[in-house]
Design a protein around this motif. Structure first.
Motif, PDB file in Angstrom:
ATOM      1  N   GLU A   1       0.833  -1.200   0.000  1.00 42.01           N
ATOM      2  CA  GLU A   1       0.000   0.000   0.000  1.00 42.01           C
ATOM      3  C   GLU A   1       0.874   1.258   0.000  1.00 42.01           C
ATOM      4  O   GLU A   1       1.988   1.246   0.524  1.00 42.01           O
ATOM      5  CB  GLU A   1      -0.904   0.033   1.230  1.00 42.01           C
ATOM      6  CG  GLU A   1      -2.044  -0.954   1.220  1.00 42.01           C
ATOM      7  CD  GLU A   1      -2.964  -0.728   2.400  1.00 42.01           C
ATOM      8  OE1 GLU A   1      -4.155  -0.438   2.170  1.00 42.01           O
ATOM      9  OE2 GLU A   1      -2.505  -0.838   3.553  1.00 42.01           O
TER      10      GLU A   1
ATOM     11  N   ARG B   1       5.565   3.949  -0.418  1.00 42.19           N
ATOM     12  CA  ARG B   1       4.971   2.616  -0.359  1.00 42.19           C
ATOM     13  C   ARG B   1       5.503   1.852   0.855  1.00 42.19           C
ATOM     14  O   ARG B   1       6.709   1.863   1.146  1.00 42.19           O
ATOM     15  CB  ARG B   1       5.289   1.844  -1.640  1.00 42.19           C
ATOM     16  CG  ARG B   1       4.452   0.583  -1.810  1.00 42.19           C
ATOM     17  CD  ARG B   1       4.775  -0.109  -3.139  1.00 42.19           C
ATOM     18  NE  ARG B   1       4.543   0.767  -4.279  1.00 42.19           N
ATOM     19  CZ  ARG B   1       3.361   0.992  -4.837  1.00 42.19           C
ATOM     20  NH1 ARG B   1       2.287   0.411  -4.336  1.00 42.19           N
ATOM     21  NH2 ARG B   1       3.244   1.794  -5.884  1.00 42.19           N
TER      22      ARG B   1
ATOM     23  N   ARG C   1      -3.718   6.629   4.146  1.00 42.91           N
ATOM     24  CA  ARG C   1      -3.279   5.840   2.991  1.00 42.91           C
ATOM     25  C   ARG C   1      -3.820   6.490   1.730  1.00 42.91           C
ATOM     26  O   ARG C   1      -4.843   7.202   1.763  1.00 42.91           O
ATOM     27  CB  ARG C   1      -3.771   4.396   3.083  1.00 42.91           C
ATOM     28  CG  ARG C   1      -5.275   4.258   3.124  1.00 42.91           C
ATOM     29  CD  ARG C   1      -5.740   2.844   2.767  1.00 42.91           C
ATOM     30  NE  ARG C   1      -5.188   1.830   3.623  1.00 42.91           N
ATOM     31  CZ  ARG C   1      -5.748   1.392   4.755  1.00 42.91           C
ATOM     32  NH1 ARG C   1      -6.895   1.933   5.159  1.00 42.91           N
ATOM     33  NH2 ARG C   1      -5.191   0.447   5.476  1.00 42.91           N
TER      34      ARG C   1
ATOM     35  N   SER D   1      -5.886   6.331  -1.324  1.00 37.01           N
ATOM     36  CA  SER D   1      -6.987   5.487  -1.788  1.00 37.01           C
ATOM     37  C   SER D   1      -7.159   5.535  -3.296  1.00 37.01           C
ATOM     38  O   SER D   1      -7.760   4.624  -3.880  1.00 37.01           O
ATOM     39  CB  SER D   1      -8.295   5.909  -1.114  1.00 37.01           C
ATOM     40  OG  SER D   1      -8.590   7.267  -1.403  1.00 37.01           O
ATOM     41  N   ALA D   2      -6.638   6.581  -3.940  1.00 35.69           N
ATOM     42  CA  ALA D   2      -6.733   6.696  -5.391  1.00 35.69           C
ATOM     43  C   ALA D   2      -5.791   7.797  -5.864  1.00 35.69           C
ATOM     44  O   ALA D   2      -5.381   8.655  -5.089  1.00 35.69           O
ATOM     45  CB  ALA D   2      -8.167   7.004  -5.831  1.00 35.69           C
TER      46      ALA D   2
ATOM     47  N   SER E   1      -7.278   3.327  -9.023  1.00 38.33           N
ATOM     48  CA  SER E   1      -7.845   2.911  -7.748  1.00 38.33           C
ATOM     49  C   SER E   1      -6.771   2.379  -6.802  1.00 38.33           C
ATOM     50  O   SER E   1      -5.633   2.109  -7.200  1.00 38.33           O
ATOM     51  CB  SER E   1      -8.904   1.830  -7.965  1.00 38.33           C
ATOM     52  OG  SER E   1      -8.290   0.658  -8.486  1.00 38.33           O
ATOM     53  N   HIS E   2      -7.167   2.213  -5.550  1.00 38.67           N
ATOM     54  CA  HIS E   2      -6.275   1.665  -4.529  1.00 38.67           C
ATOM     55  C   HIS E   2      -5.786   0.277  -4.934  1.00 38.67           C
ATOM     56  O   HIS E   2      -4.607  -0.070  -4.734  1.00 38.67           O
ATOM     57  CB  HIS E   2      -7.022   1.598  -3.190  1.00 38.67           C
ATOM     58  CG  HIS E   2      -6.262   0.916  -2.103  1.00 38.67           C
ATOM     59  ND1 HIS E   2      -6.382  -0.441  -1.852  1.00 38.67           N
ATOM     60  CD2 HIS E   2      -5.373   1.384  -1.185  1.00 38.67           C
ATOM     61  CE1 HIS E   2      -5.600  -0.777  -0.843  1.00 38.67           C
ATOM     62  NE2 HIS E   2      -4.980   0.307  -0.417  1.00 38.67           N
ATOM     63  N   GLU E   3      -6.654  -0.529  -5.514  1.00 43.69           N
ATOM     64  CA  GLU E   3      -6.290  -1.889  -5.913  1.00 43.69           C
ATOM     65  C   GLU E   3      -5.225  -1.876  -7.004  1.00 43.69           C
ATOM     66  O   GLU E   3      -4.276  -2.673  -6.969  1.00 43.69           O
ATOM     67  CB  GLU E   3      -7.528  -2.639  -6.408  1.00 43.69           C
ATOM     68  CG  GLU E   3      -8.537  -2.994  -5.315  1.00 43.69           C
ATOM     69  CD  GLU E   3      -9.321  -1.773  -4.824  1.00 43.69           C
ATOM     70  OE1 GLU E   3      -9.353  -0.759  -5.548  1.00 43.69           O
ATOM     71  OE2 GLU E   3      -9.903  -1.849  -3.731  1.00 43.69           O
TER      72      GLU E   3
ATOM     73  N   PHE F   1      -1.777  -0.823  -5.676  1.00 44.95           N
ATOM     74  CA  PHE F   1      -1.150  -1.774  -4.762  1.00 44.95           C
ATOM     75  C   PHE F   1      -0.084  -2.589  -5.507  1.00 44.95           C
ATOM     76  O   PHE F   1      -0.354  -3.206  -6.527  1.00 44.95           O
ATOM     77  CB  PHE F   1      -2.212  -2.707  -4.183  1.00 44.95           C
ATOM     78  CG  PHE F   1      -1.695  -3.668  -3.146  1.00 44.95           C
ATOM     79  CD1 PHE F   1      -1.756  -3.346  -1.798  1.00 44.95           C
ATOM     80  CD2 PHE F   1      -1.150  -4.889  -3.516  1.00 44.95           C
ATOM     81  CE1 PHE F   1      -1.290  -4.239  -0.842  1.00 44.95           C
ATOM     82  CE2 PHE F   1      -0.690  -5.779  -2.570  1.00 44.95           C
ATOM     83  CZ  PHE F   1      -0.746  -5.453  -1.229  1.00 44.95           C
TER      84      PHE F   1
END
Length: 205
Positions: A112, A126, A161, A163-164, A174-176, A179
């Motif tokens: 993250e 990160r 964190r 998030s985007a 996006s956060h995903e 990652f």
């Protein structure tokens, strides 16, 4: 004073349909105007005025930094503009970071992009690993294009964190998608090296 607040409010997104949002906006702008000098110059300023404004730059940055810390501690989300190269190419200079606070004792995972505080402001890097040394949990971060890891921080230093990420053309990452457990540091450093030189050449044209 009231004149400064009025001028700033006029350049803010209005929330007139929501009394609570309007009150919060008015309160935040009033606090900002009380802590940051507001100038309304209608003439070519004298060098002494310019020097005075530039001399206040550090104080203004400190005030904005504290406002950011306060908003995150109150559970508010932030949108700030990235201005460094340490997270290239995942986060490019000029992109907008959507930062969300950590609720309660929310877990942060390696891979993250987190935000932690230091005396000079926020660090957006990160999370690469978490270690427990004699009962003390340490969090290690590193910029995607940095040669070395940052000094370890504790959970209390982490304030949010990412998030985007919003690019200049409005594309949302996006956060995903942001990652990554194992960034390619060599590629990232090469990319950043060429990108910085491209900007230097472009500015000389």
């Amino acid at each position: 004073g009231a004149s400064a607040v009025t001028h700033v409010i006029a350049n803010c997104i209005q929330h007139n349909w929501d009394h609570n949002l309007t009150s919060k906006l008015l309160g935040s702008v009033t606090t900002l105007c009380n802590g940051v000098p507001i100038y309304d110059l209608q003439f070519l300023p004298h060098n002494e005025v310019v020097d005075h404004i530039l001399g206040r730059e550090v104080g203004i940055k400190d005030t904005l930094k504290e406002i950011g810390f306060t908003l995150l501690s109150e559970g508010k989300k932030l949108r700030i503009r990235a201005d460094g190269f340490s997270m290239c190419p995942s986060i490019m200079p000029g992109t907008i970071l959507h930062i969300e606070p950590l609720s309660g004792n929310a877990e942060v995972k390696p891979g993250e992009v987190i935000v932690w505080k230091r005396s000079s402001g926020m660090v957006v890097h990160r999370l690469v690993r978490v270690e427990n040394e004699s009962g003390t949990v340490k969090y290690f971060t590193r910029g995607d294009s940095c040669r070395y890891e940052d000094p370890p921080v504790q959970y209390s230093d982490i304030i949010g964190r990412v998030s985007a990420v919003e690019s200049r053309n409005g594309t949302i990452v996006s956060h995903e998608r942001l990652f990554k457990r194992n960034p390619s540091y060599i590629y990232n450093r090469l990319f950043t090296w060429f990108y910085i030189r491209y900007i230097v050449i472009l500015n000389k044209l």
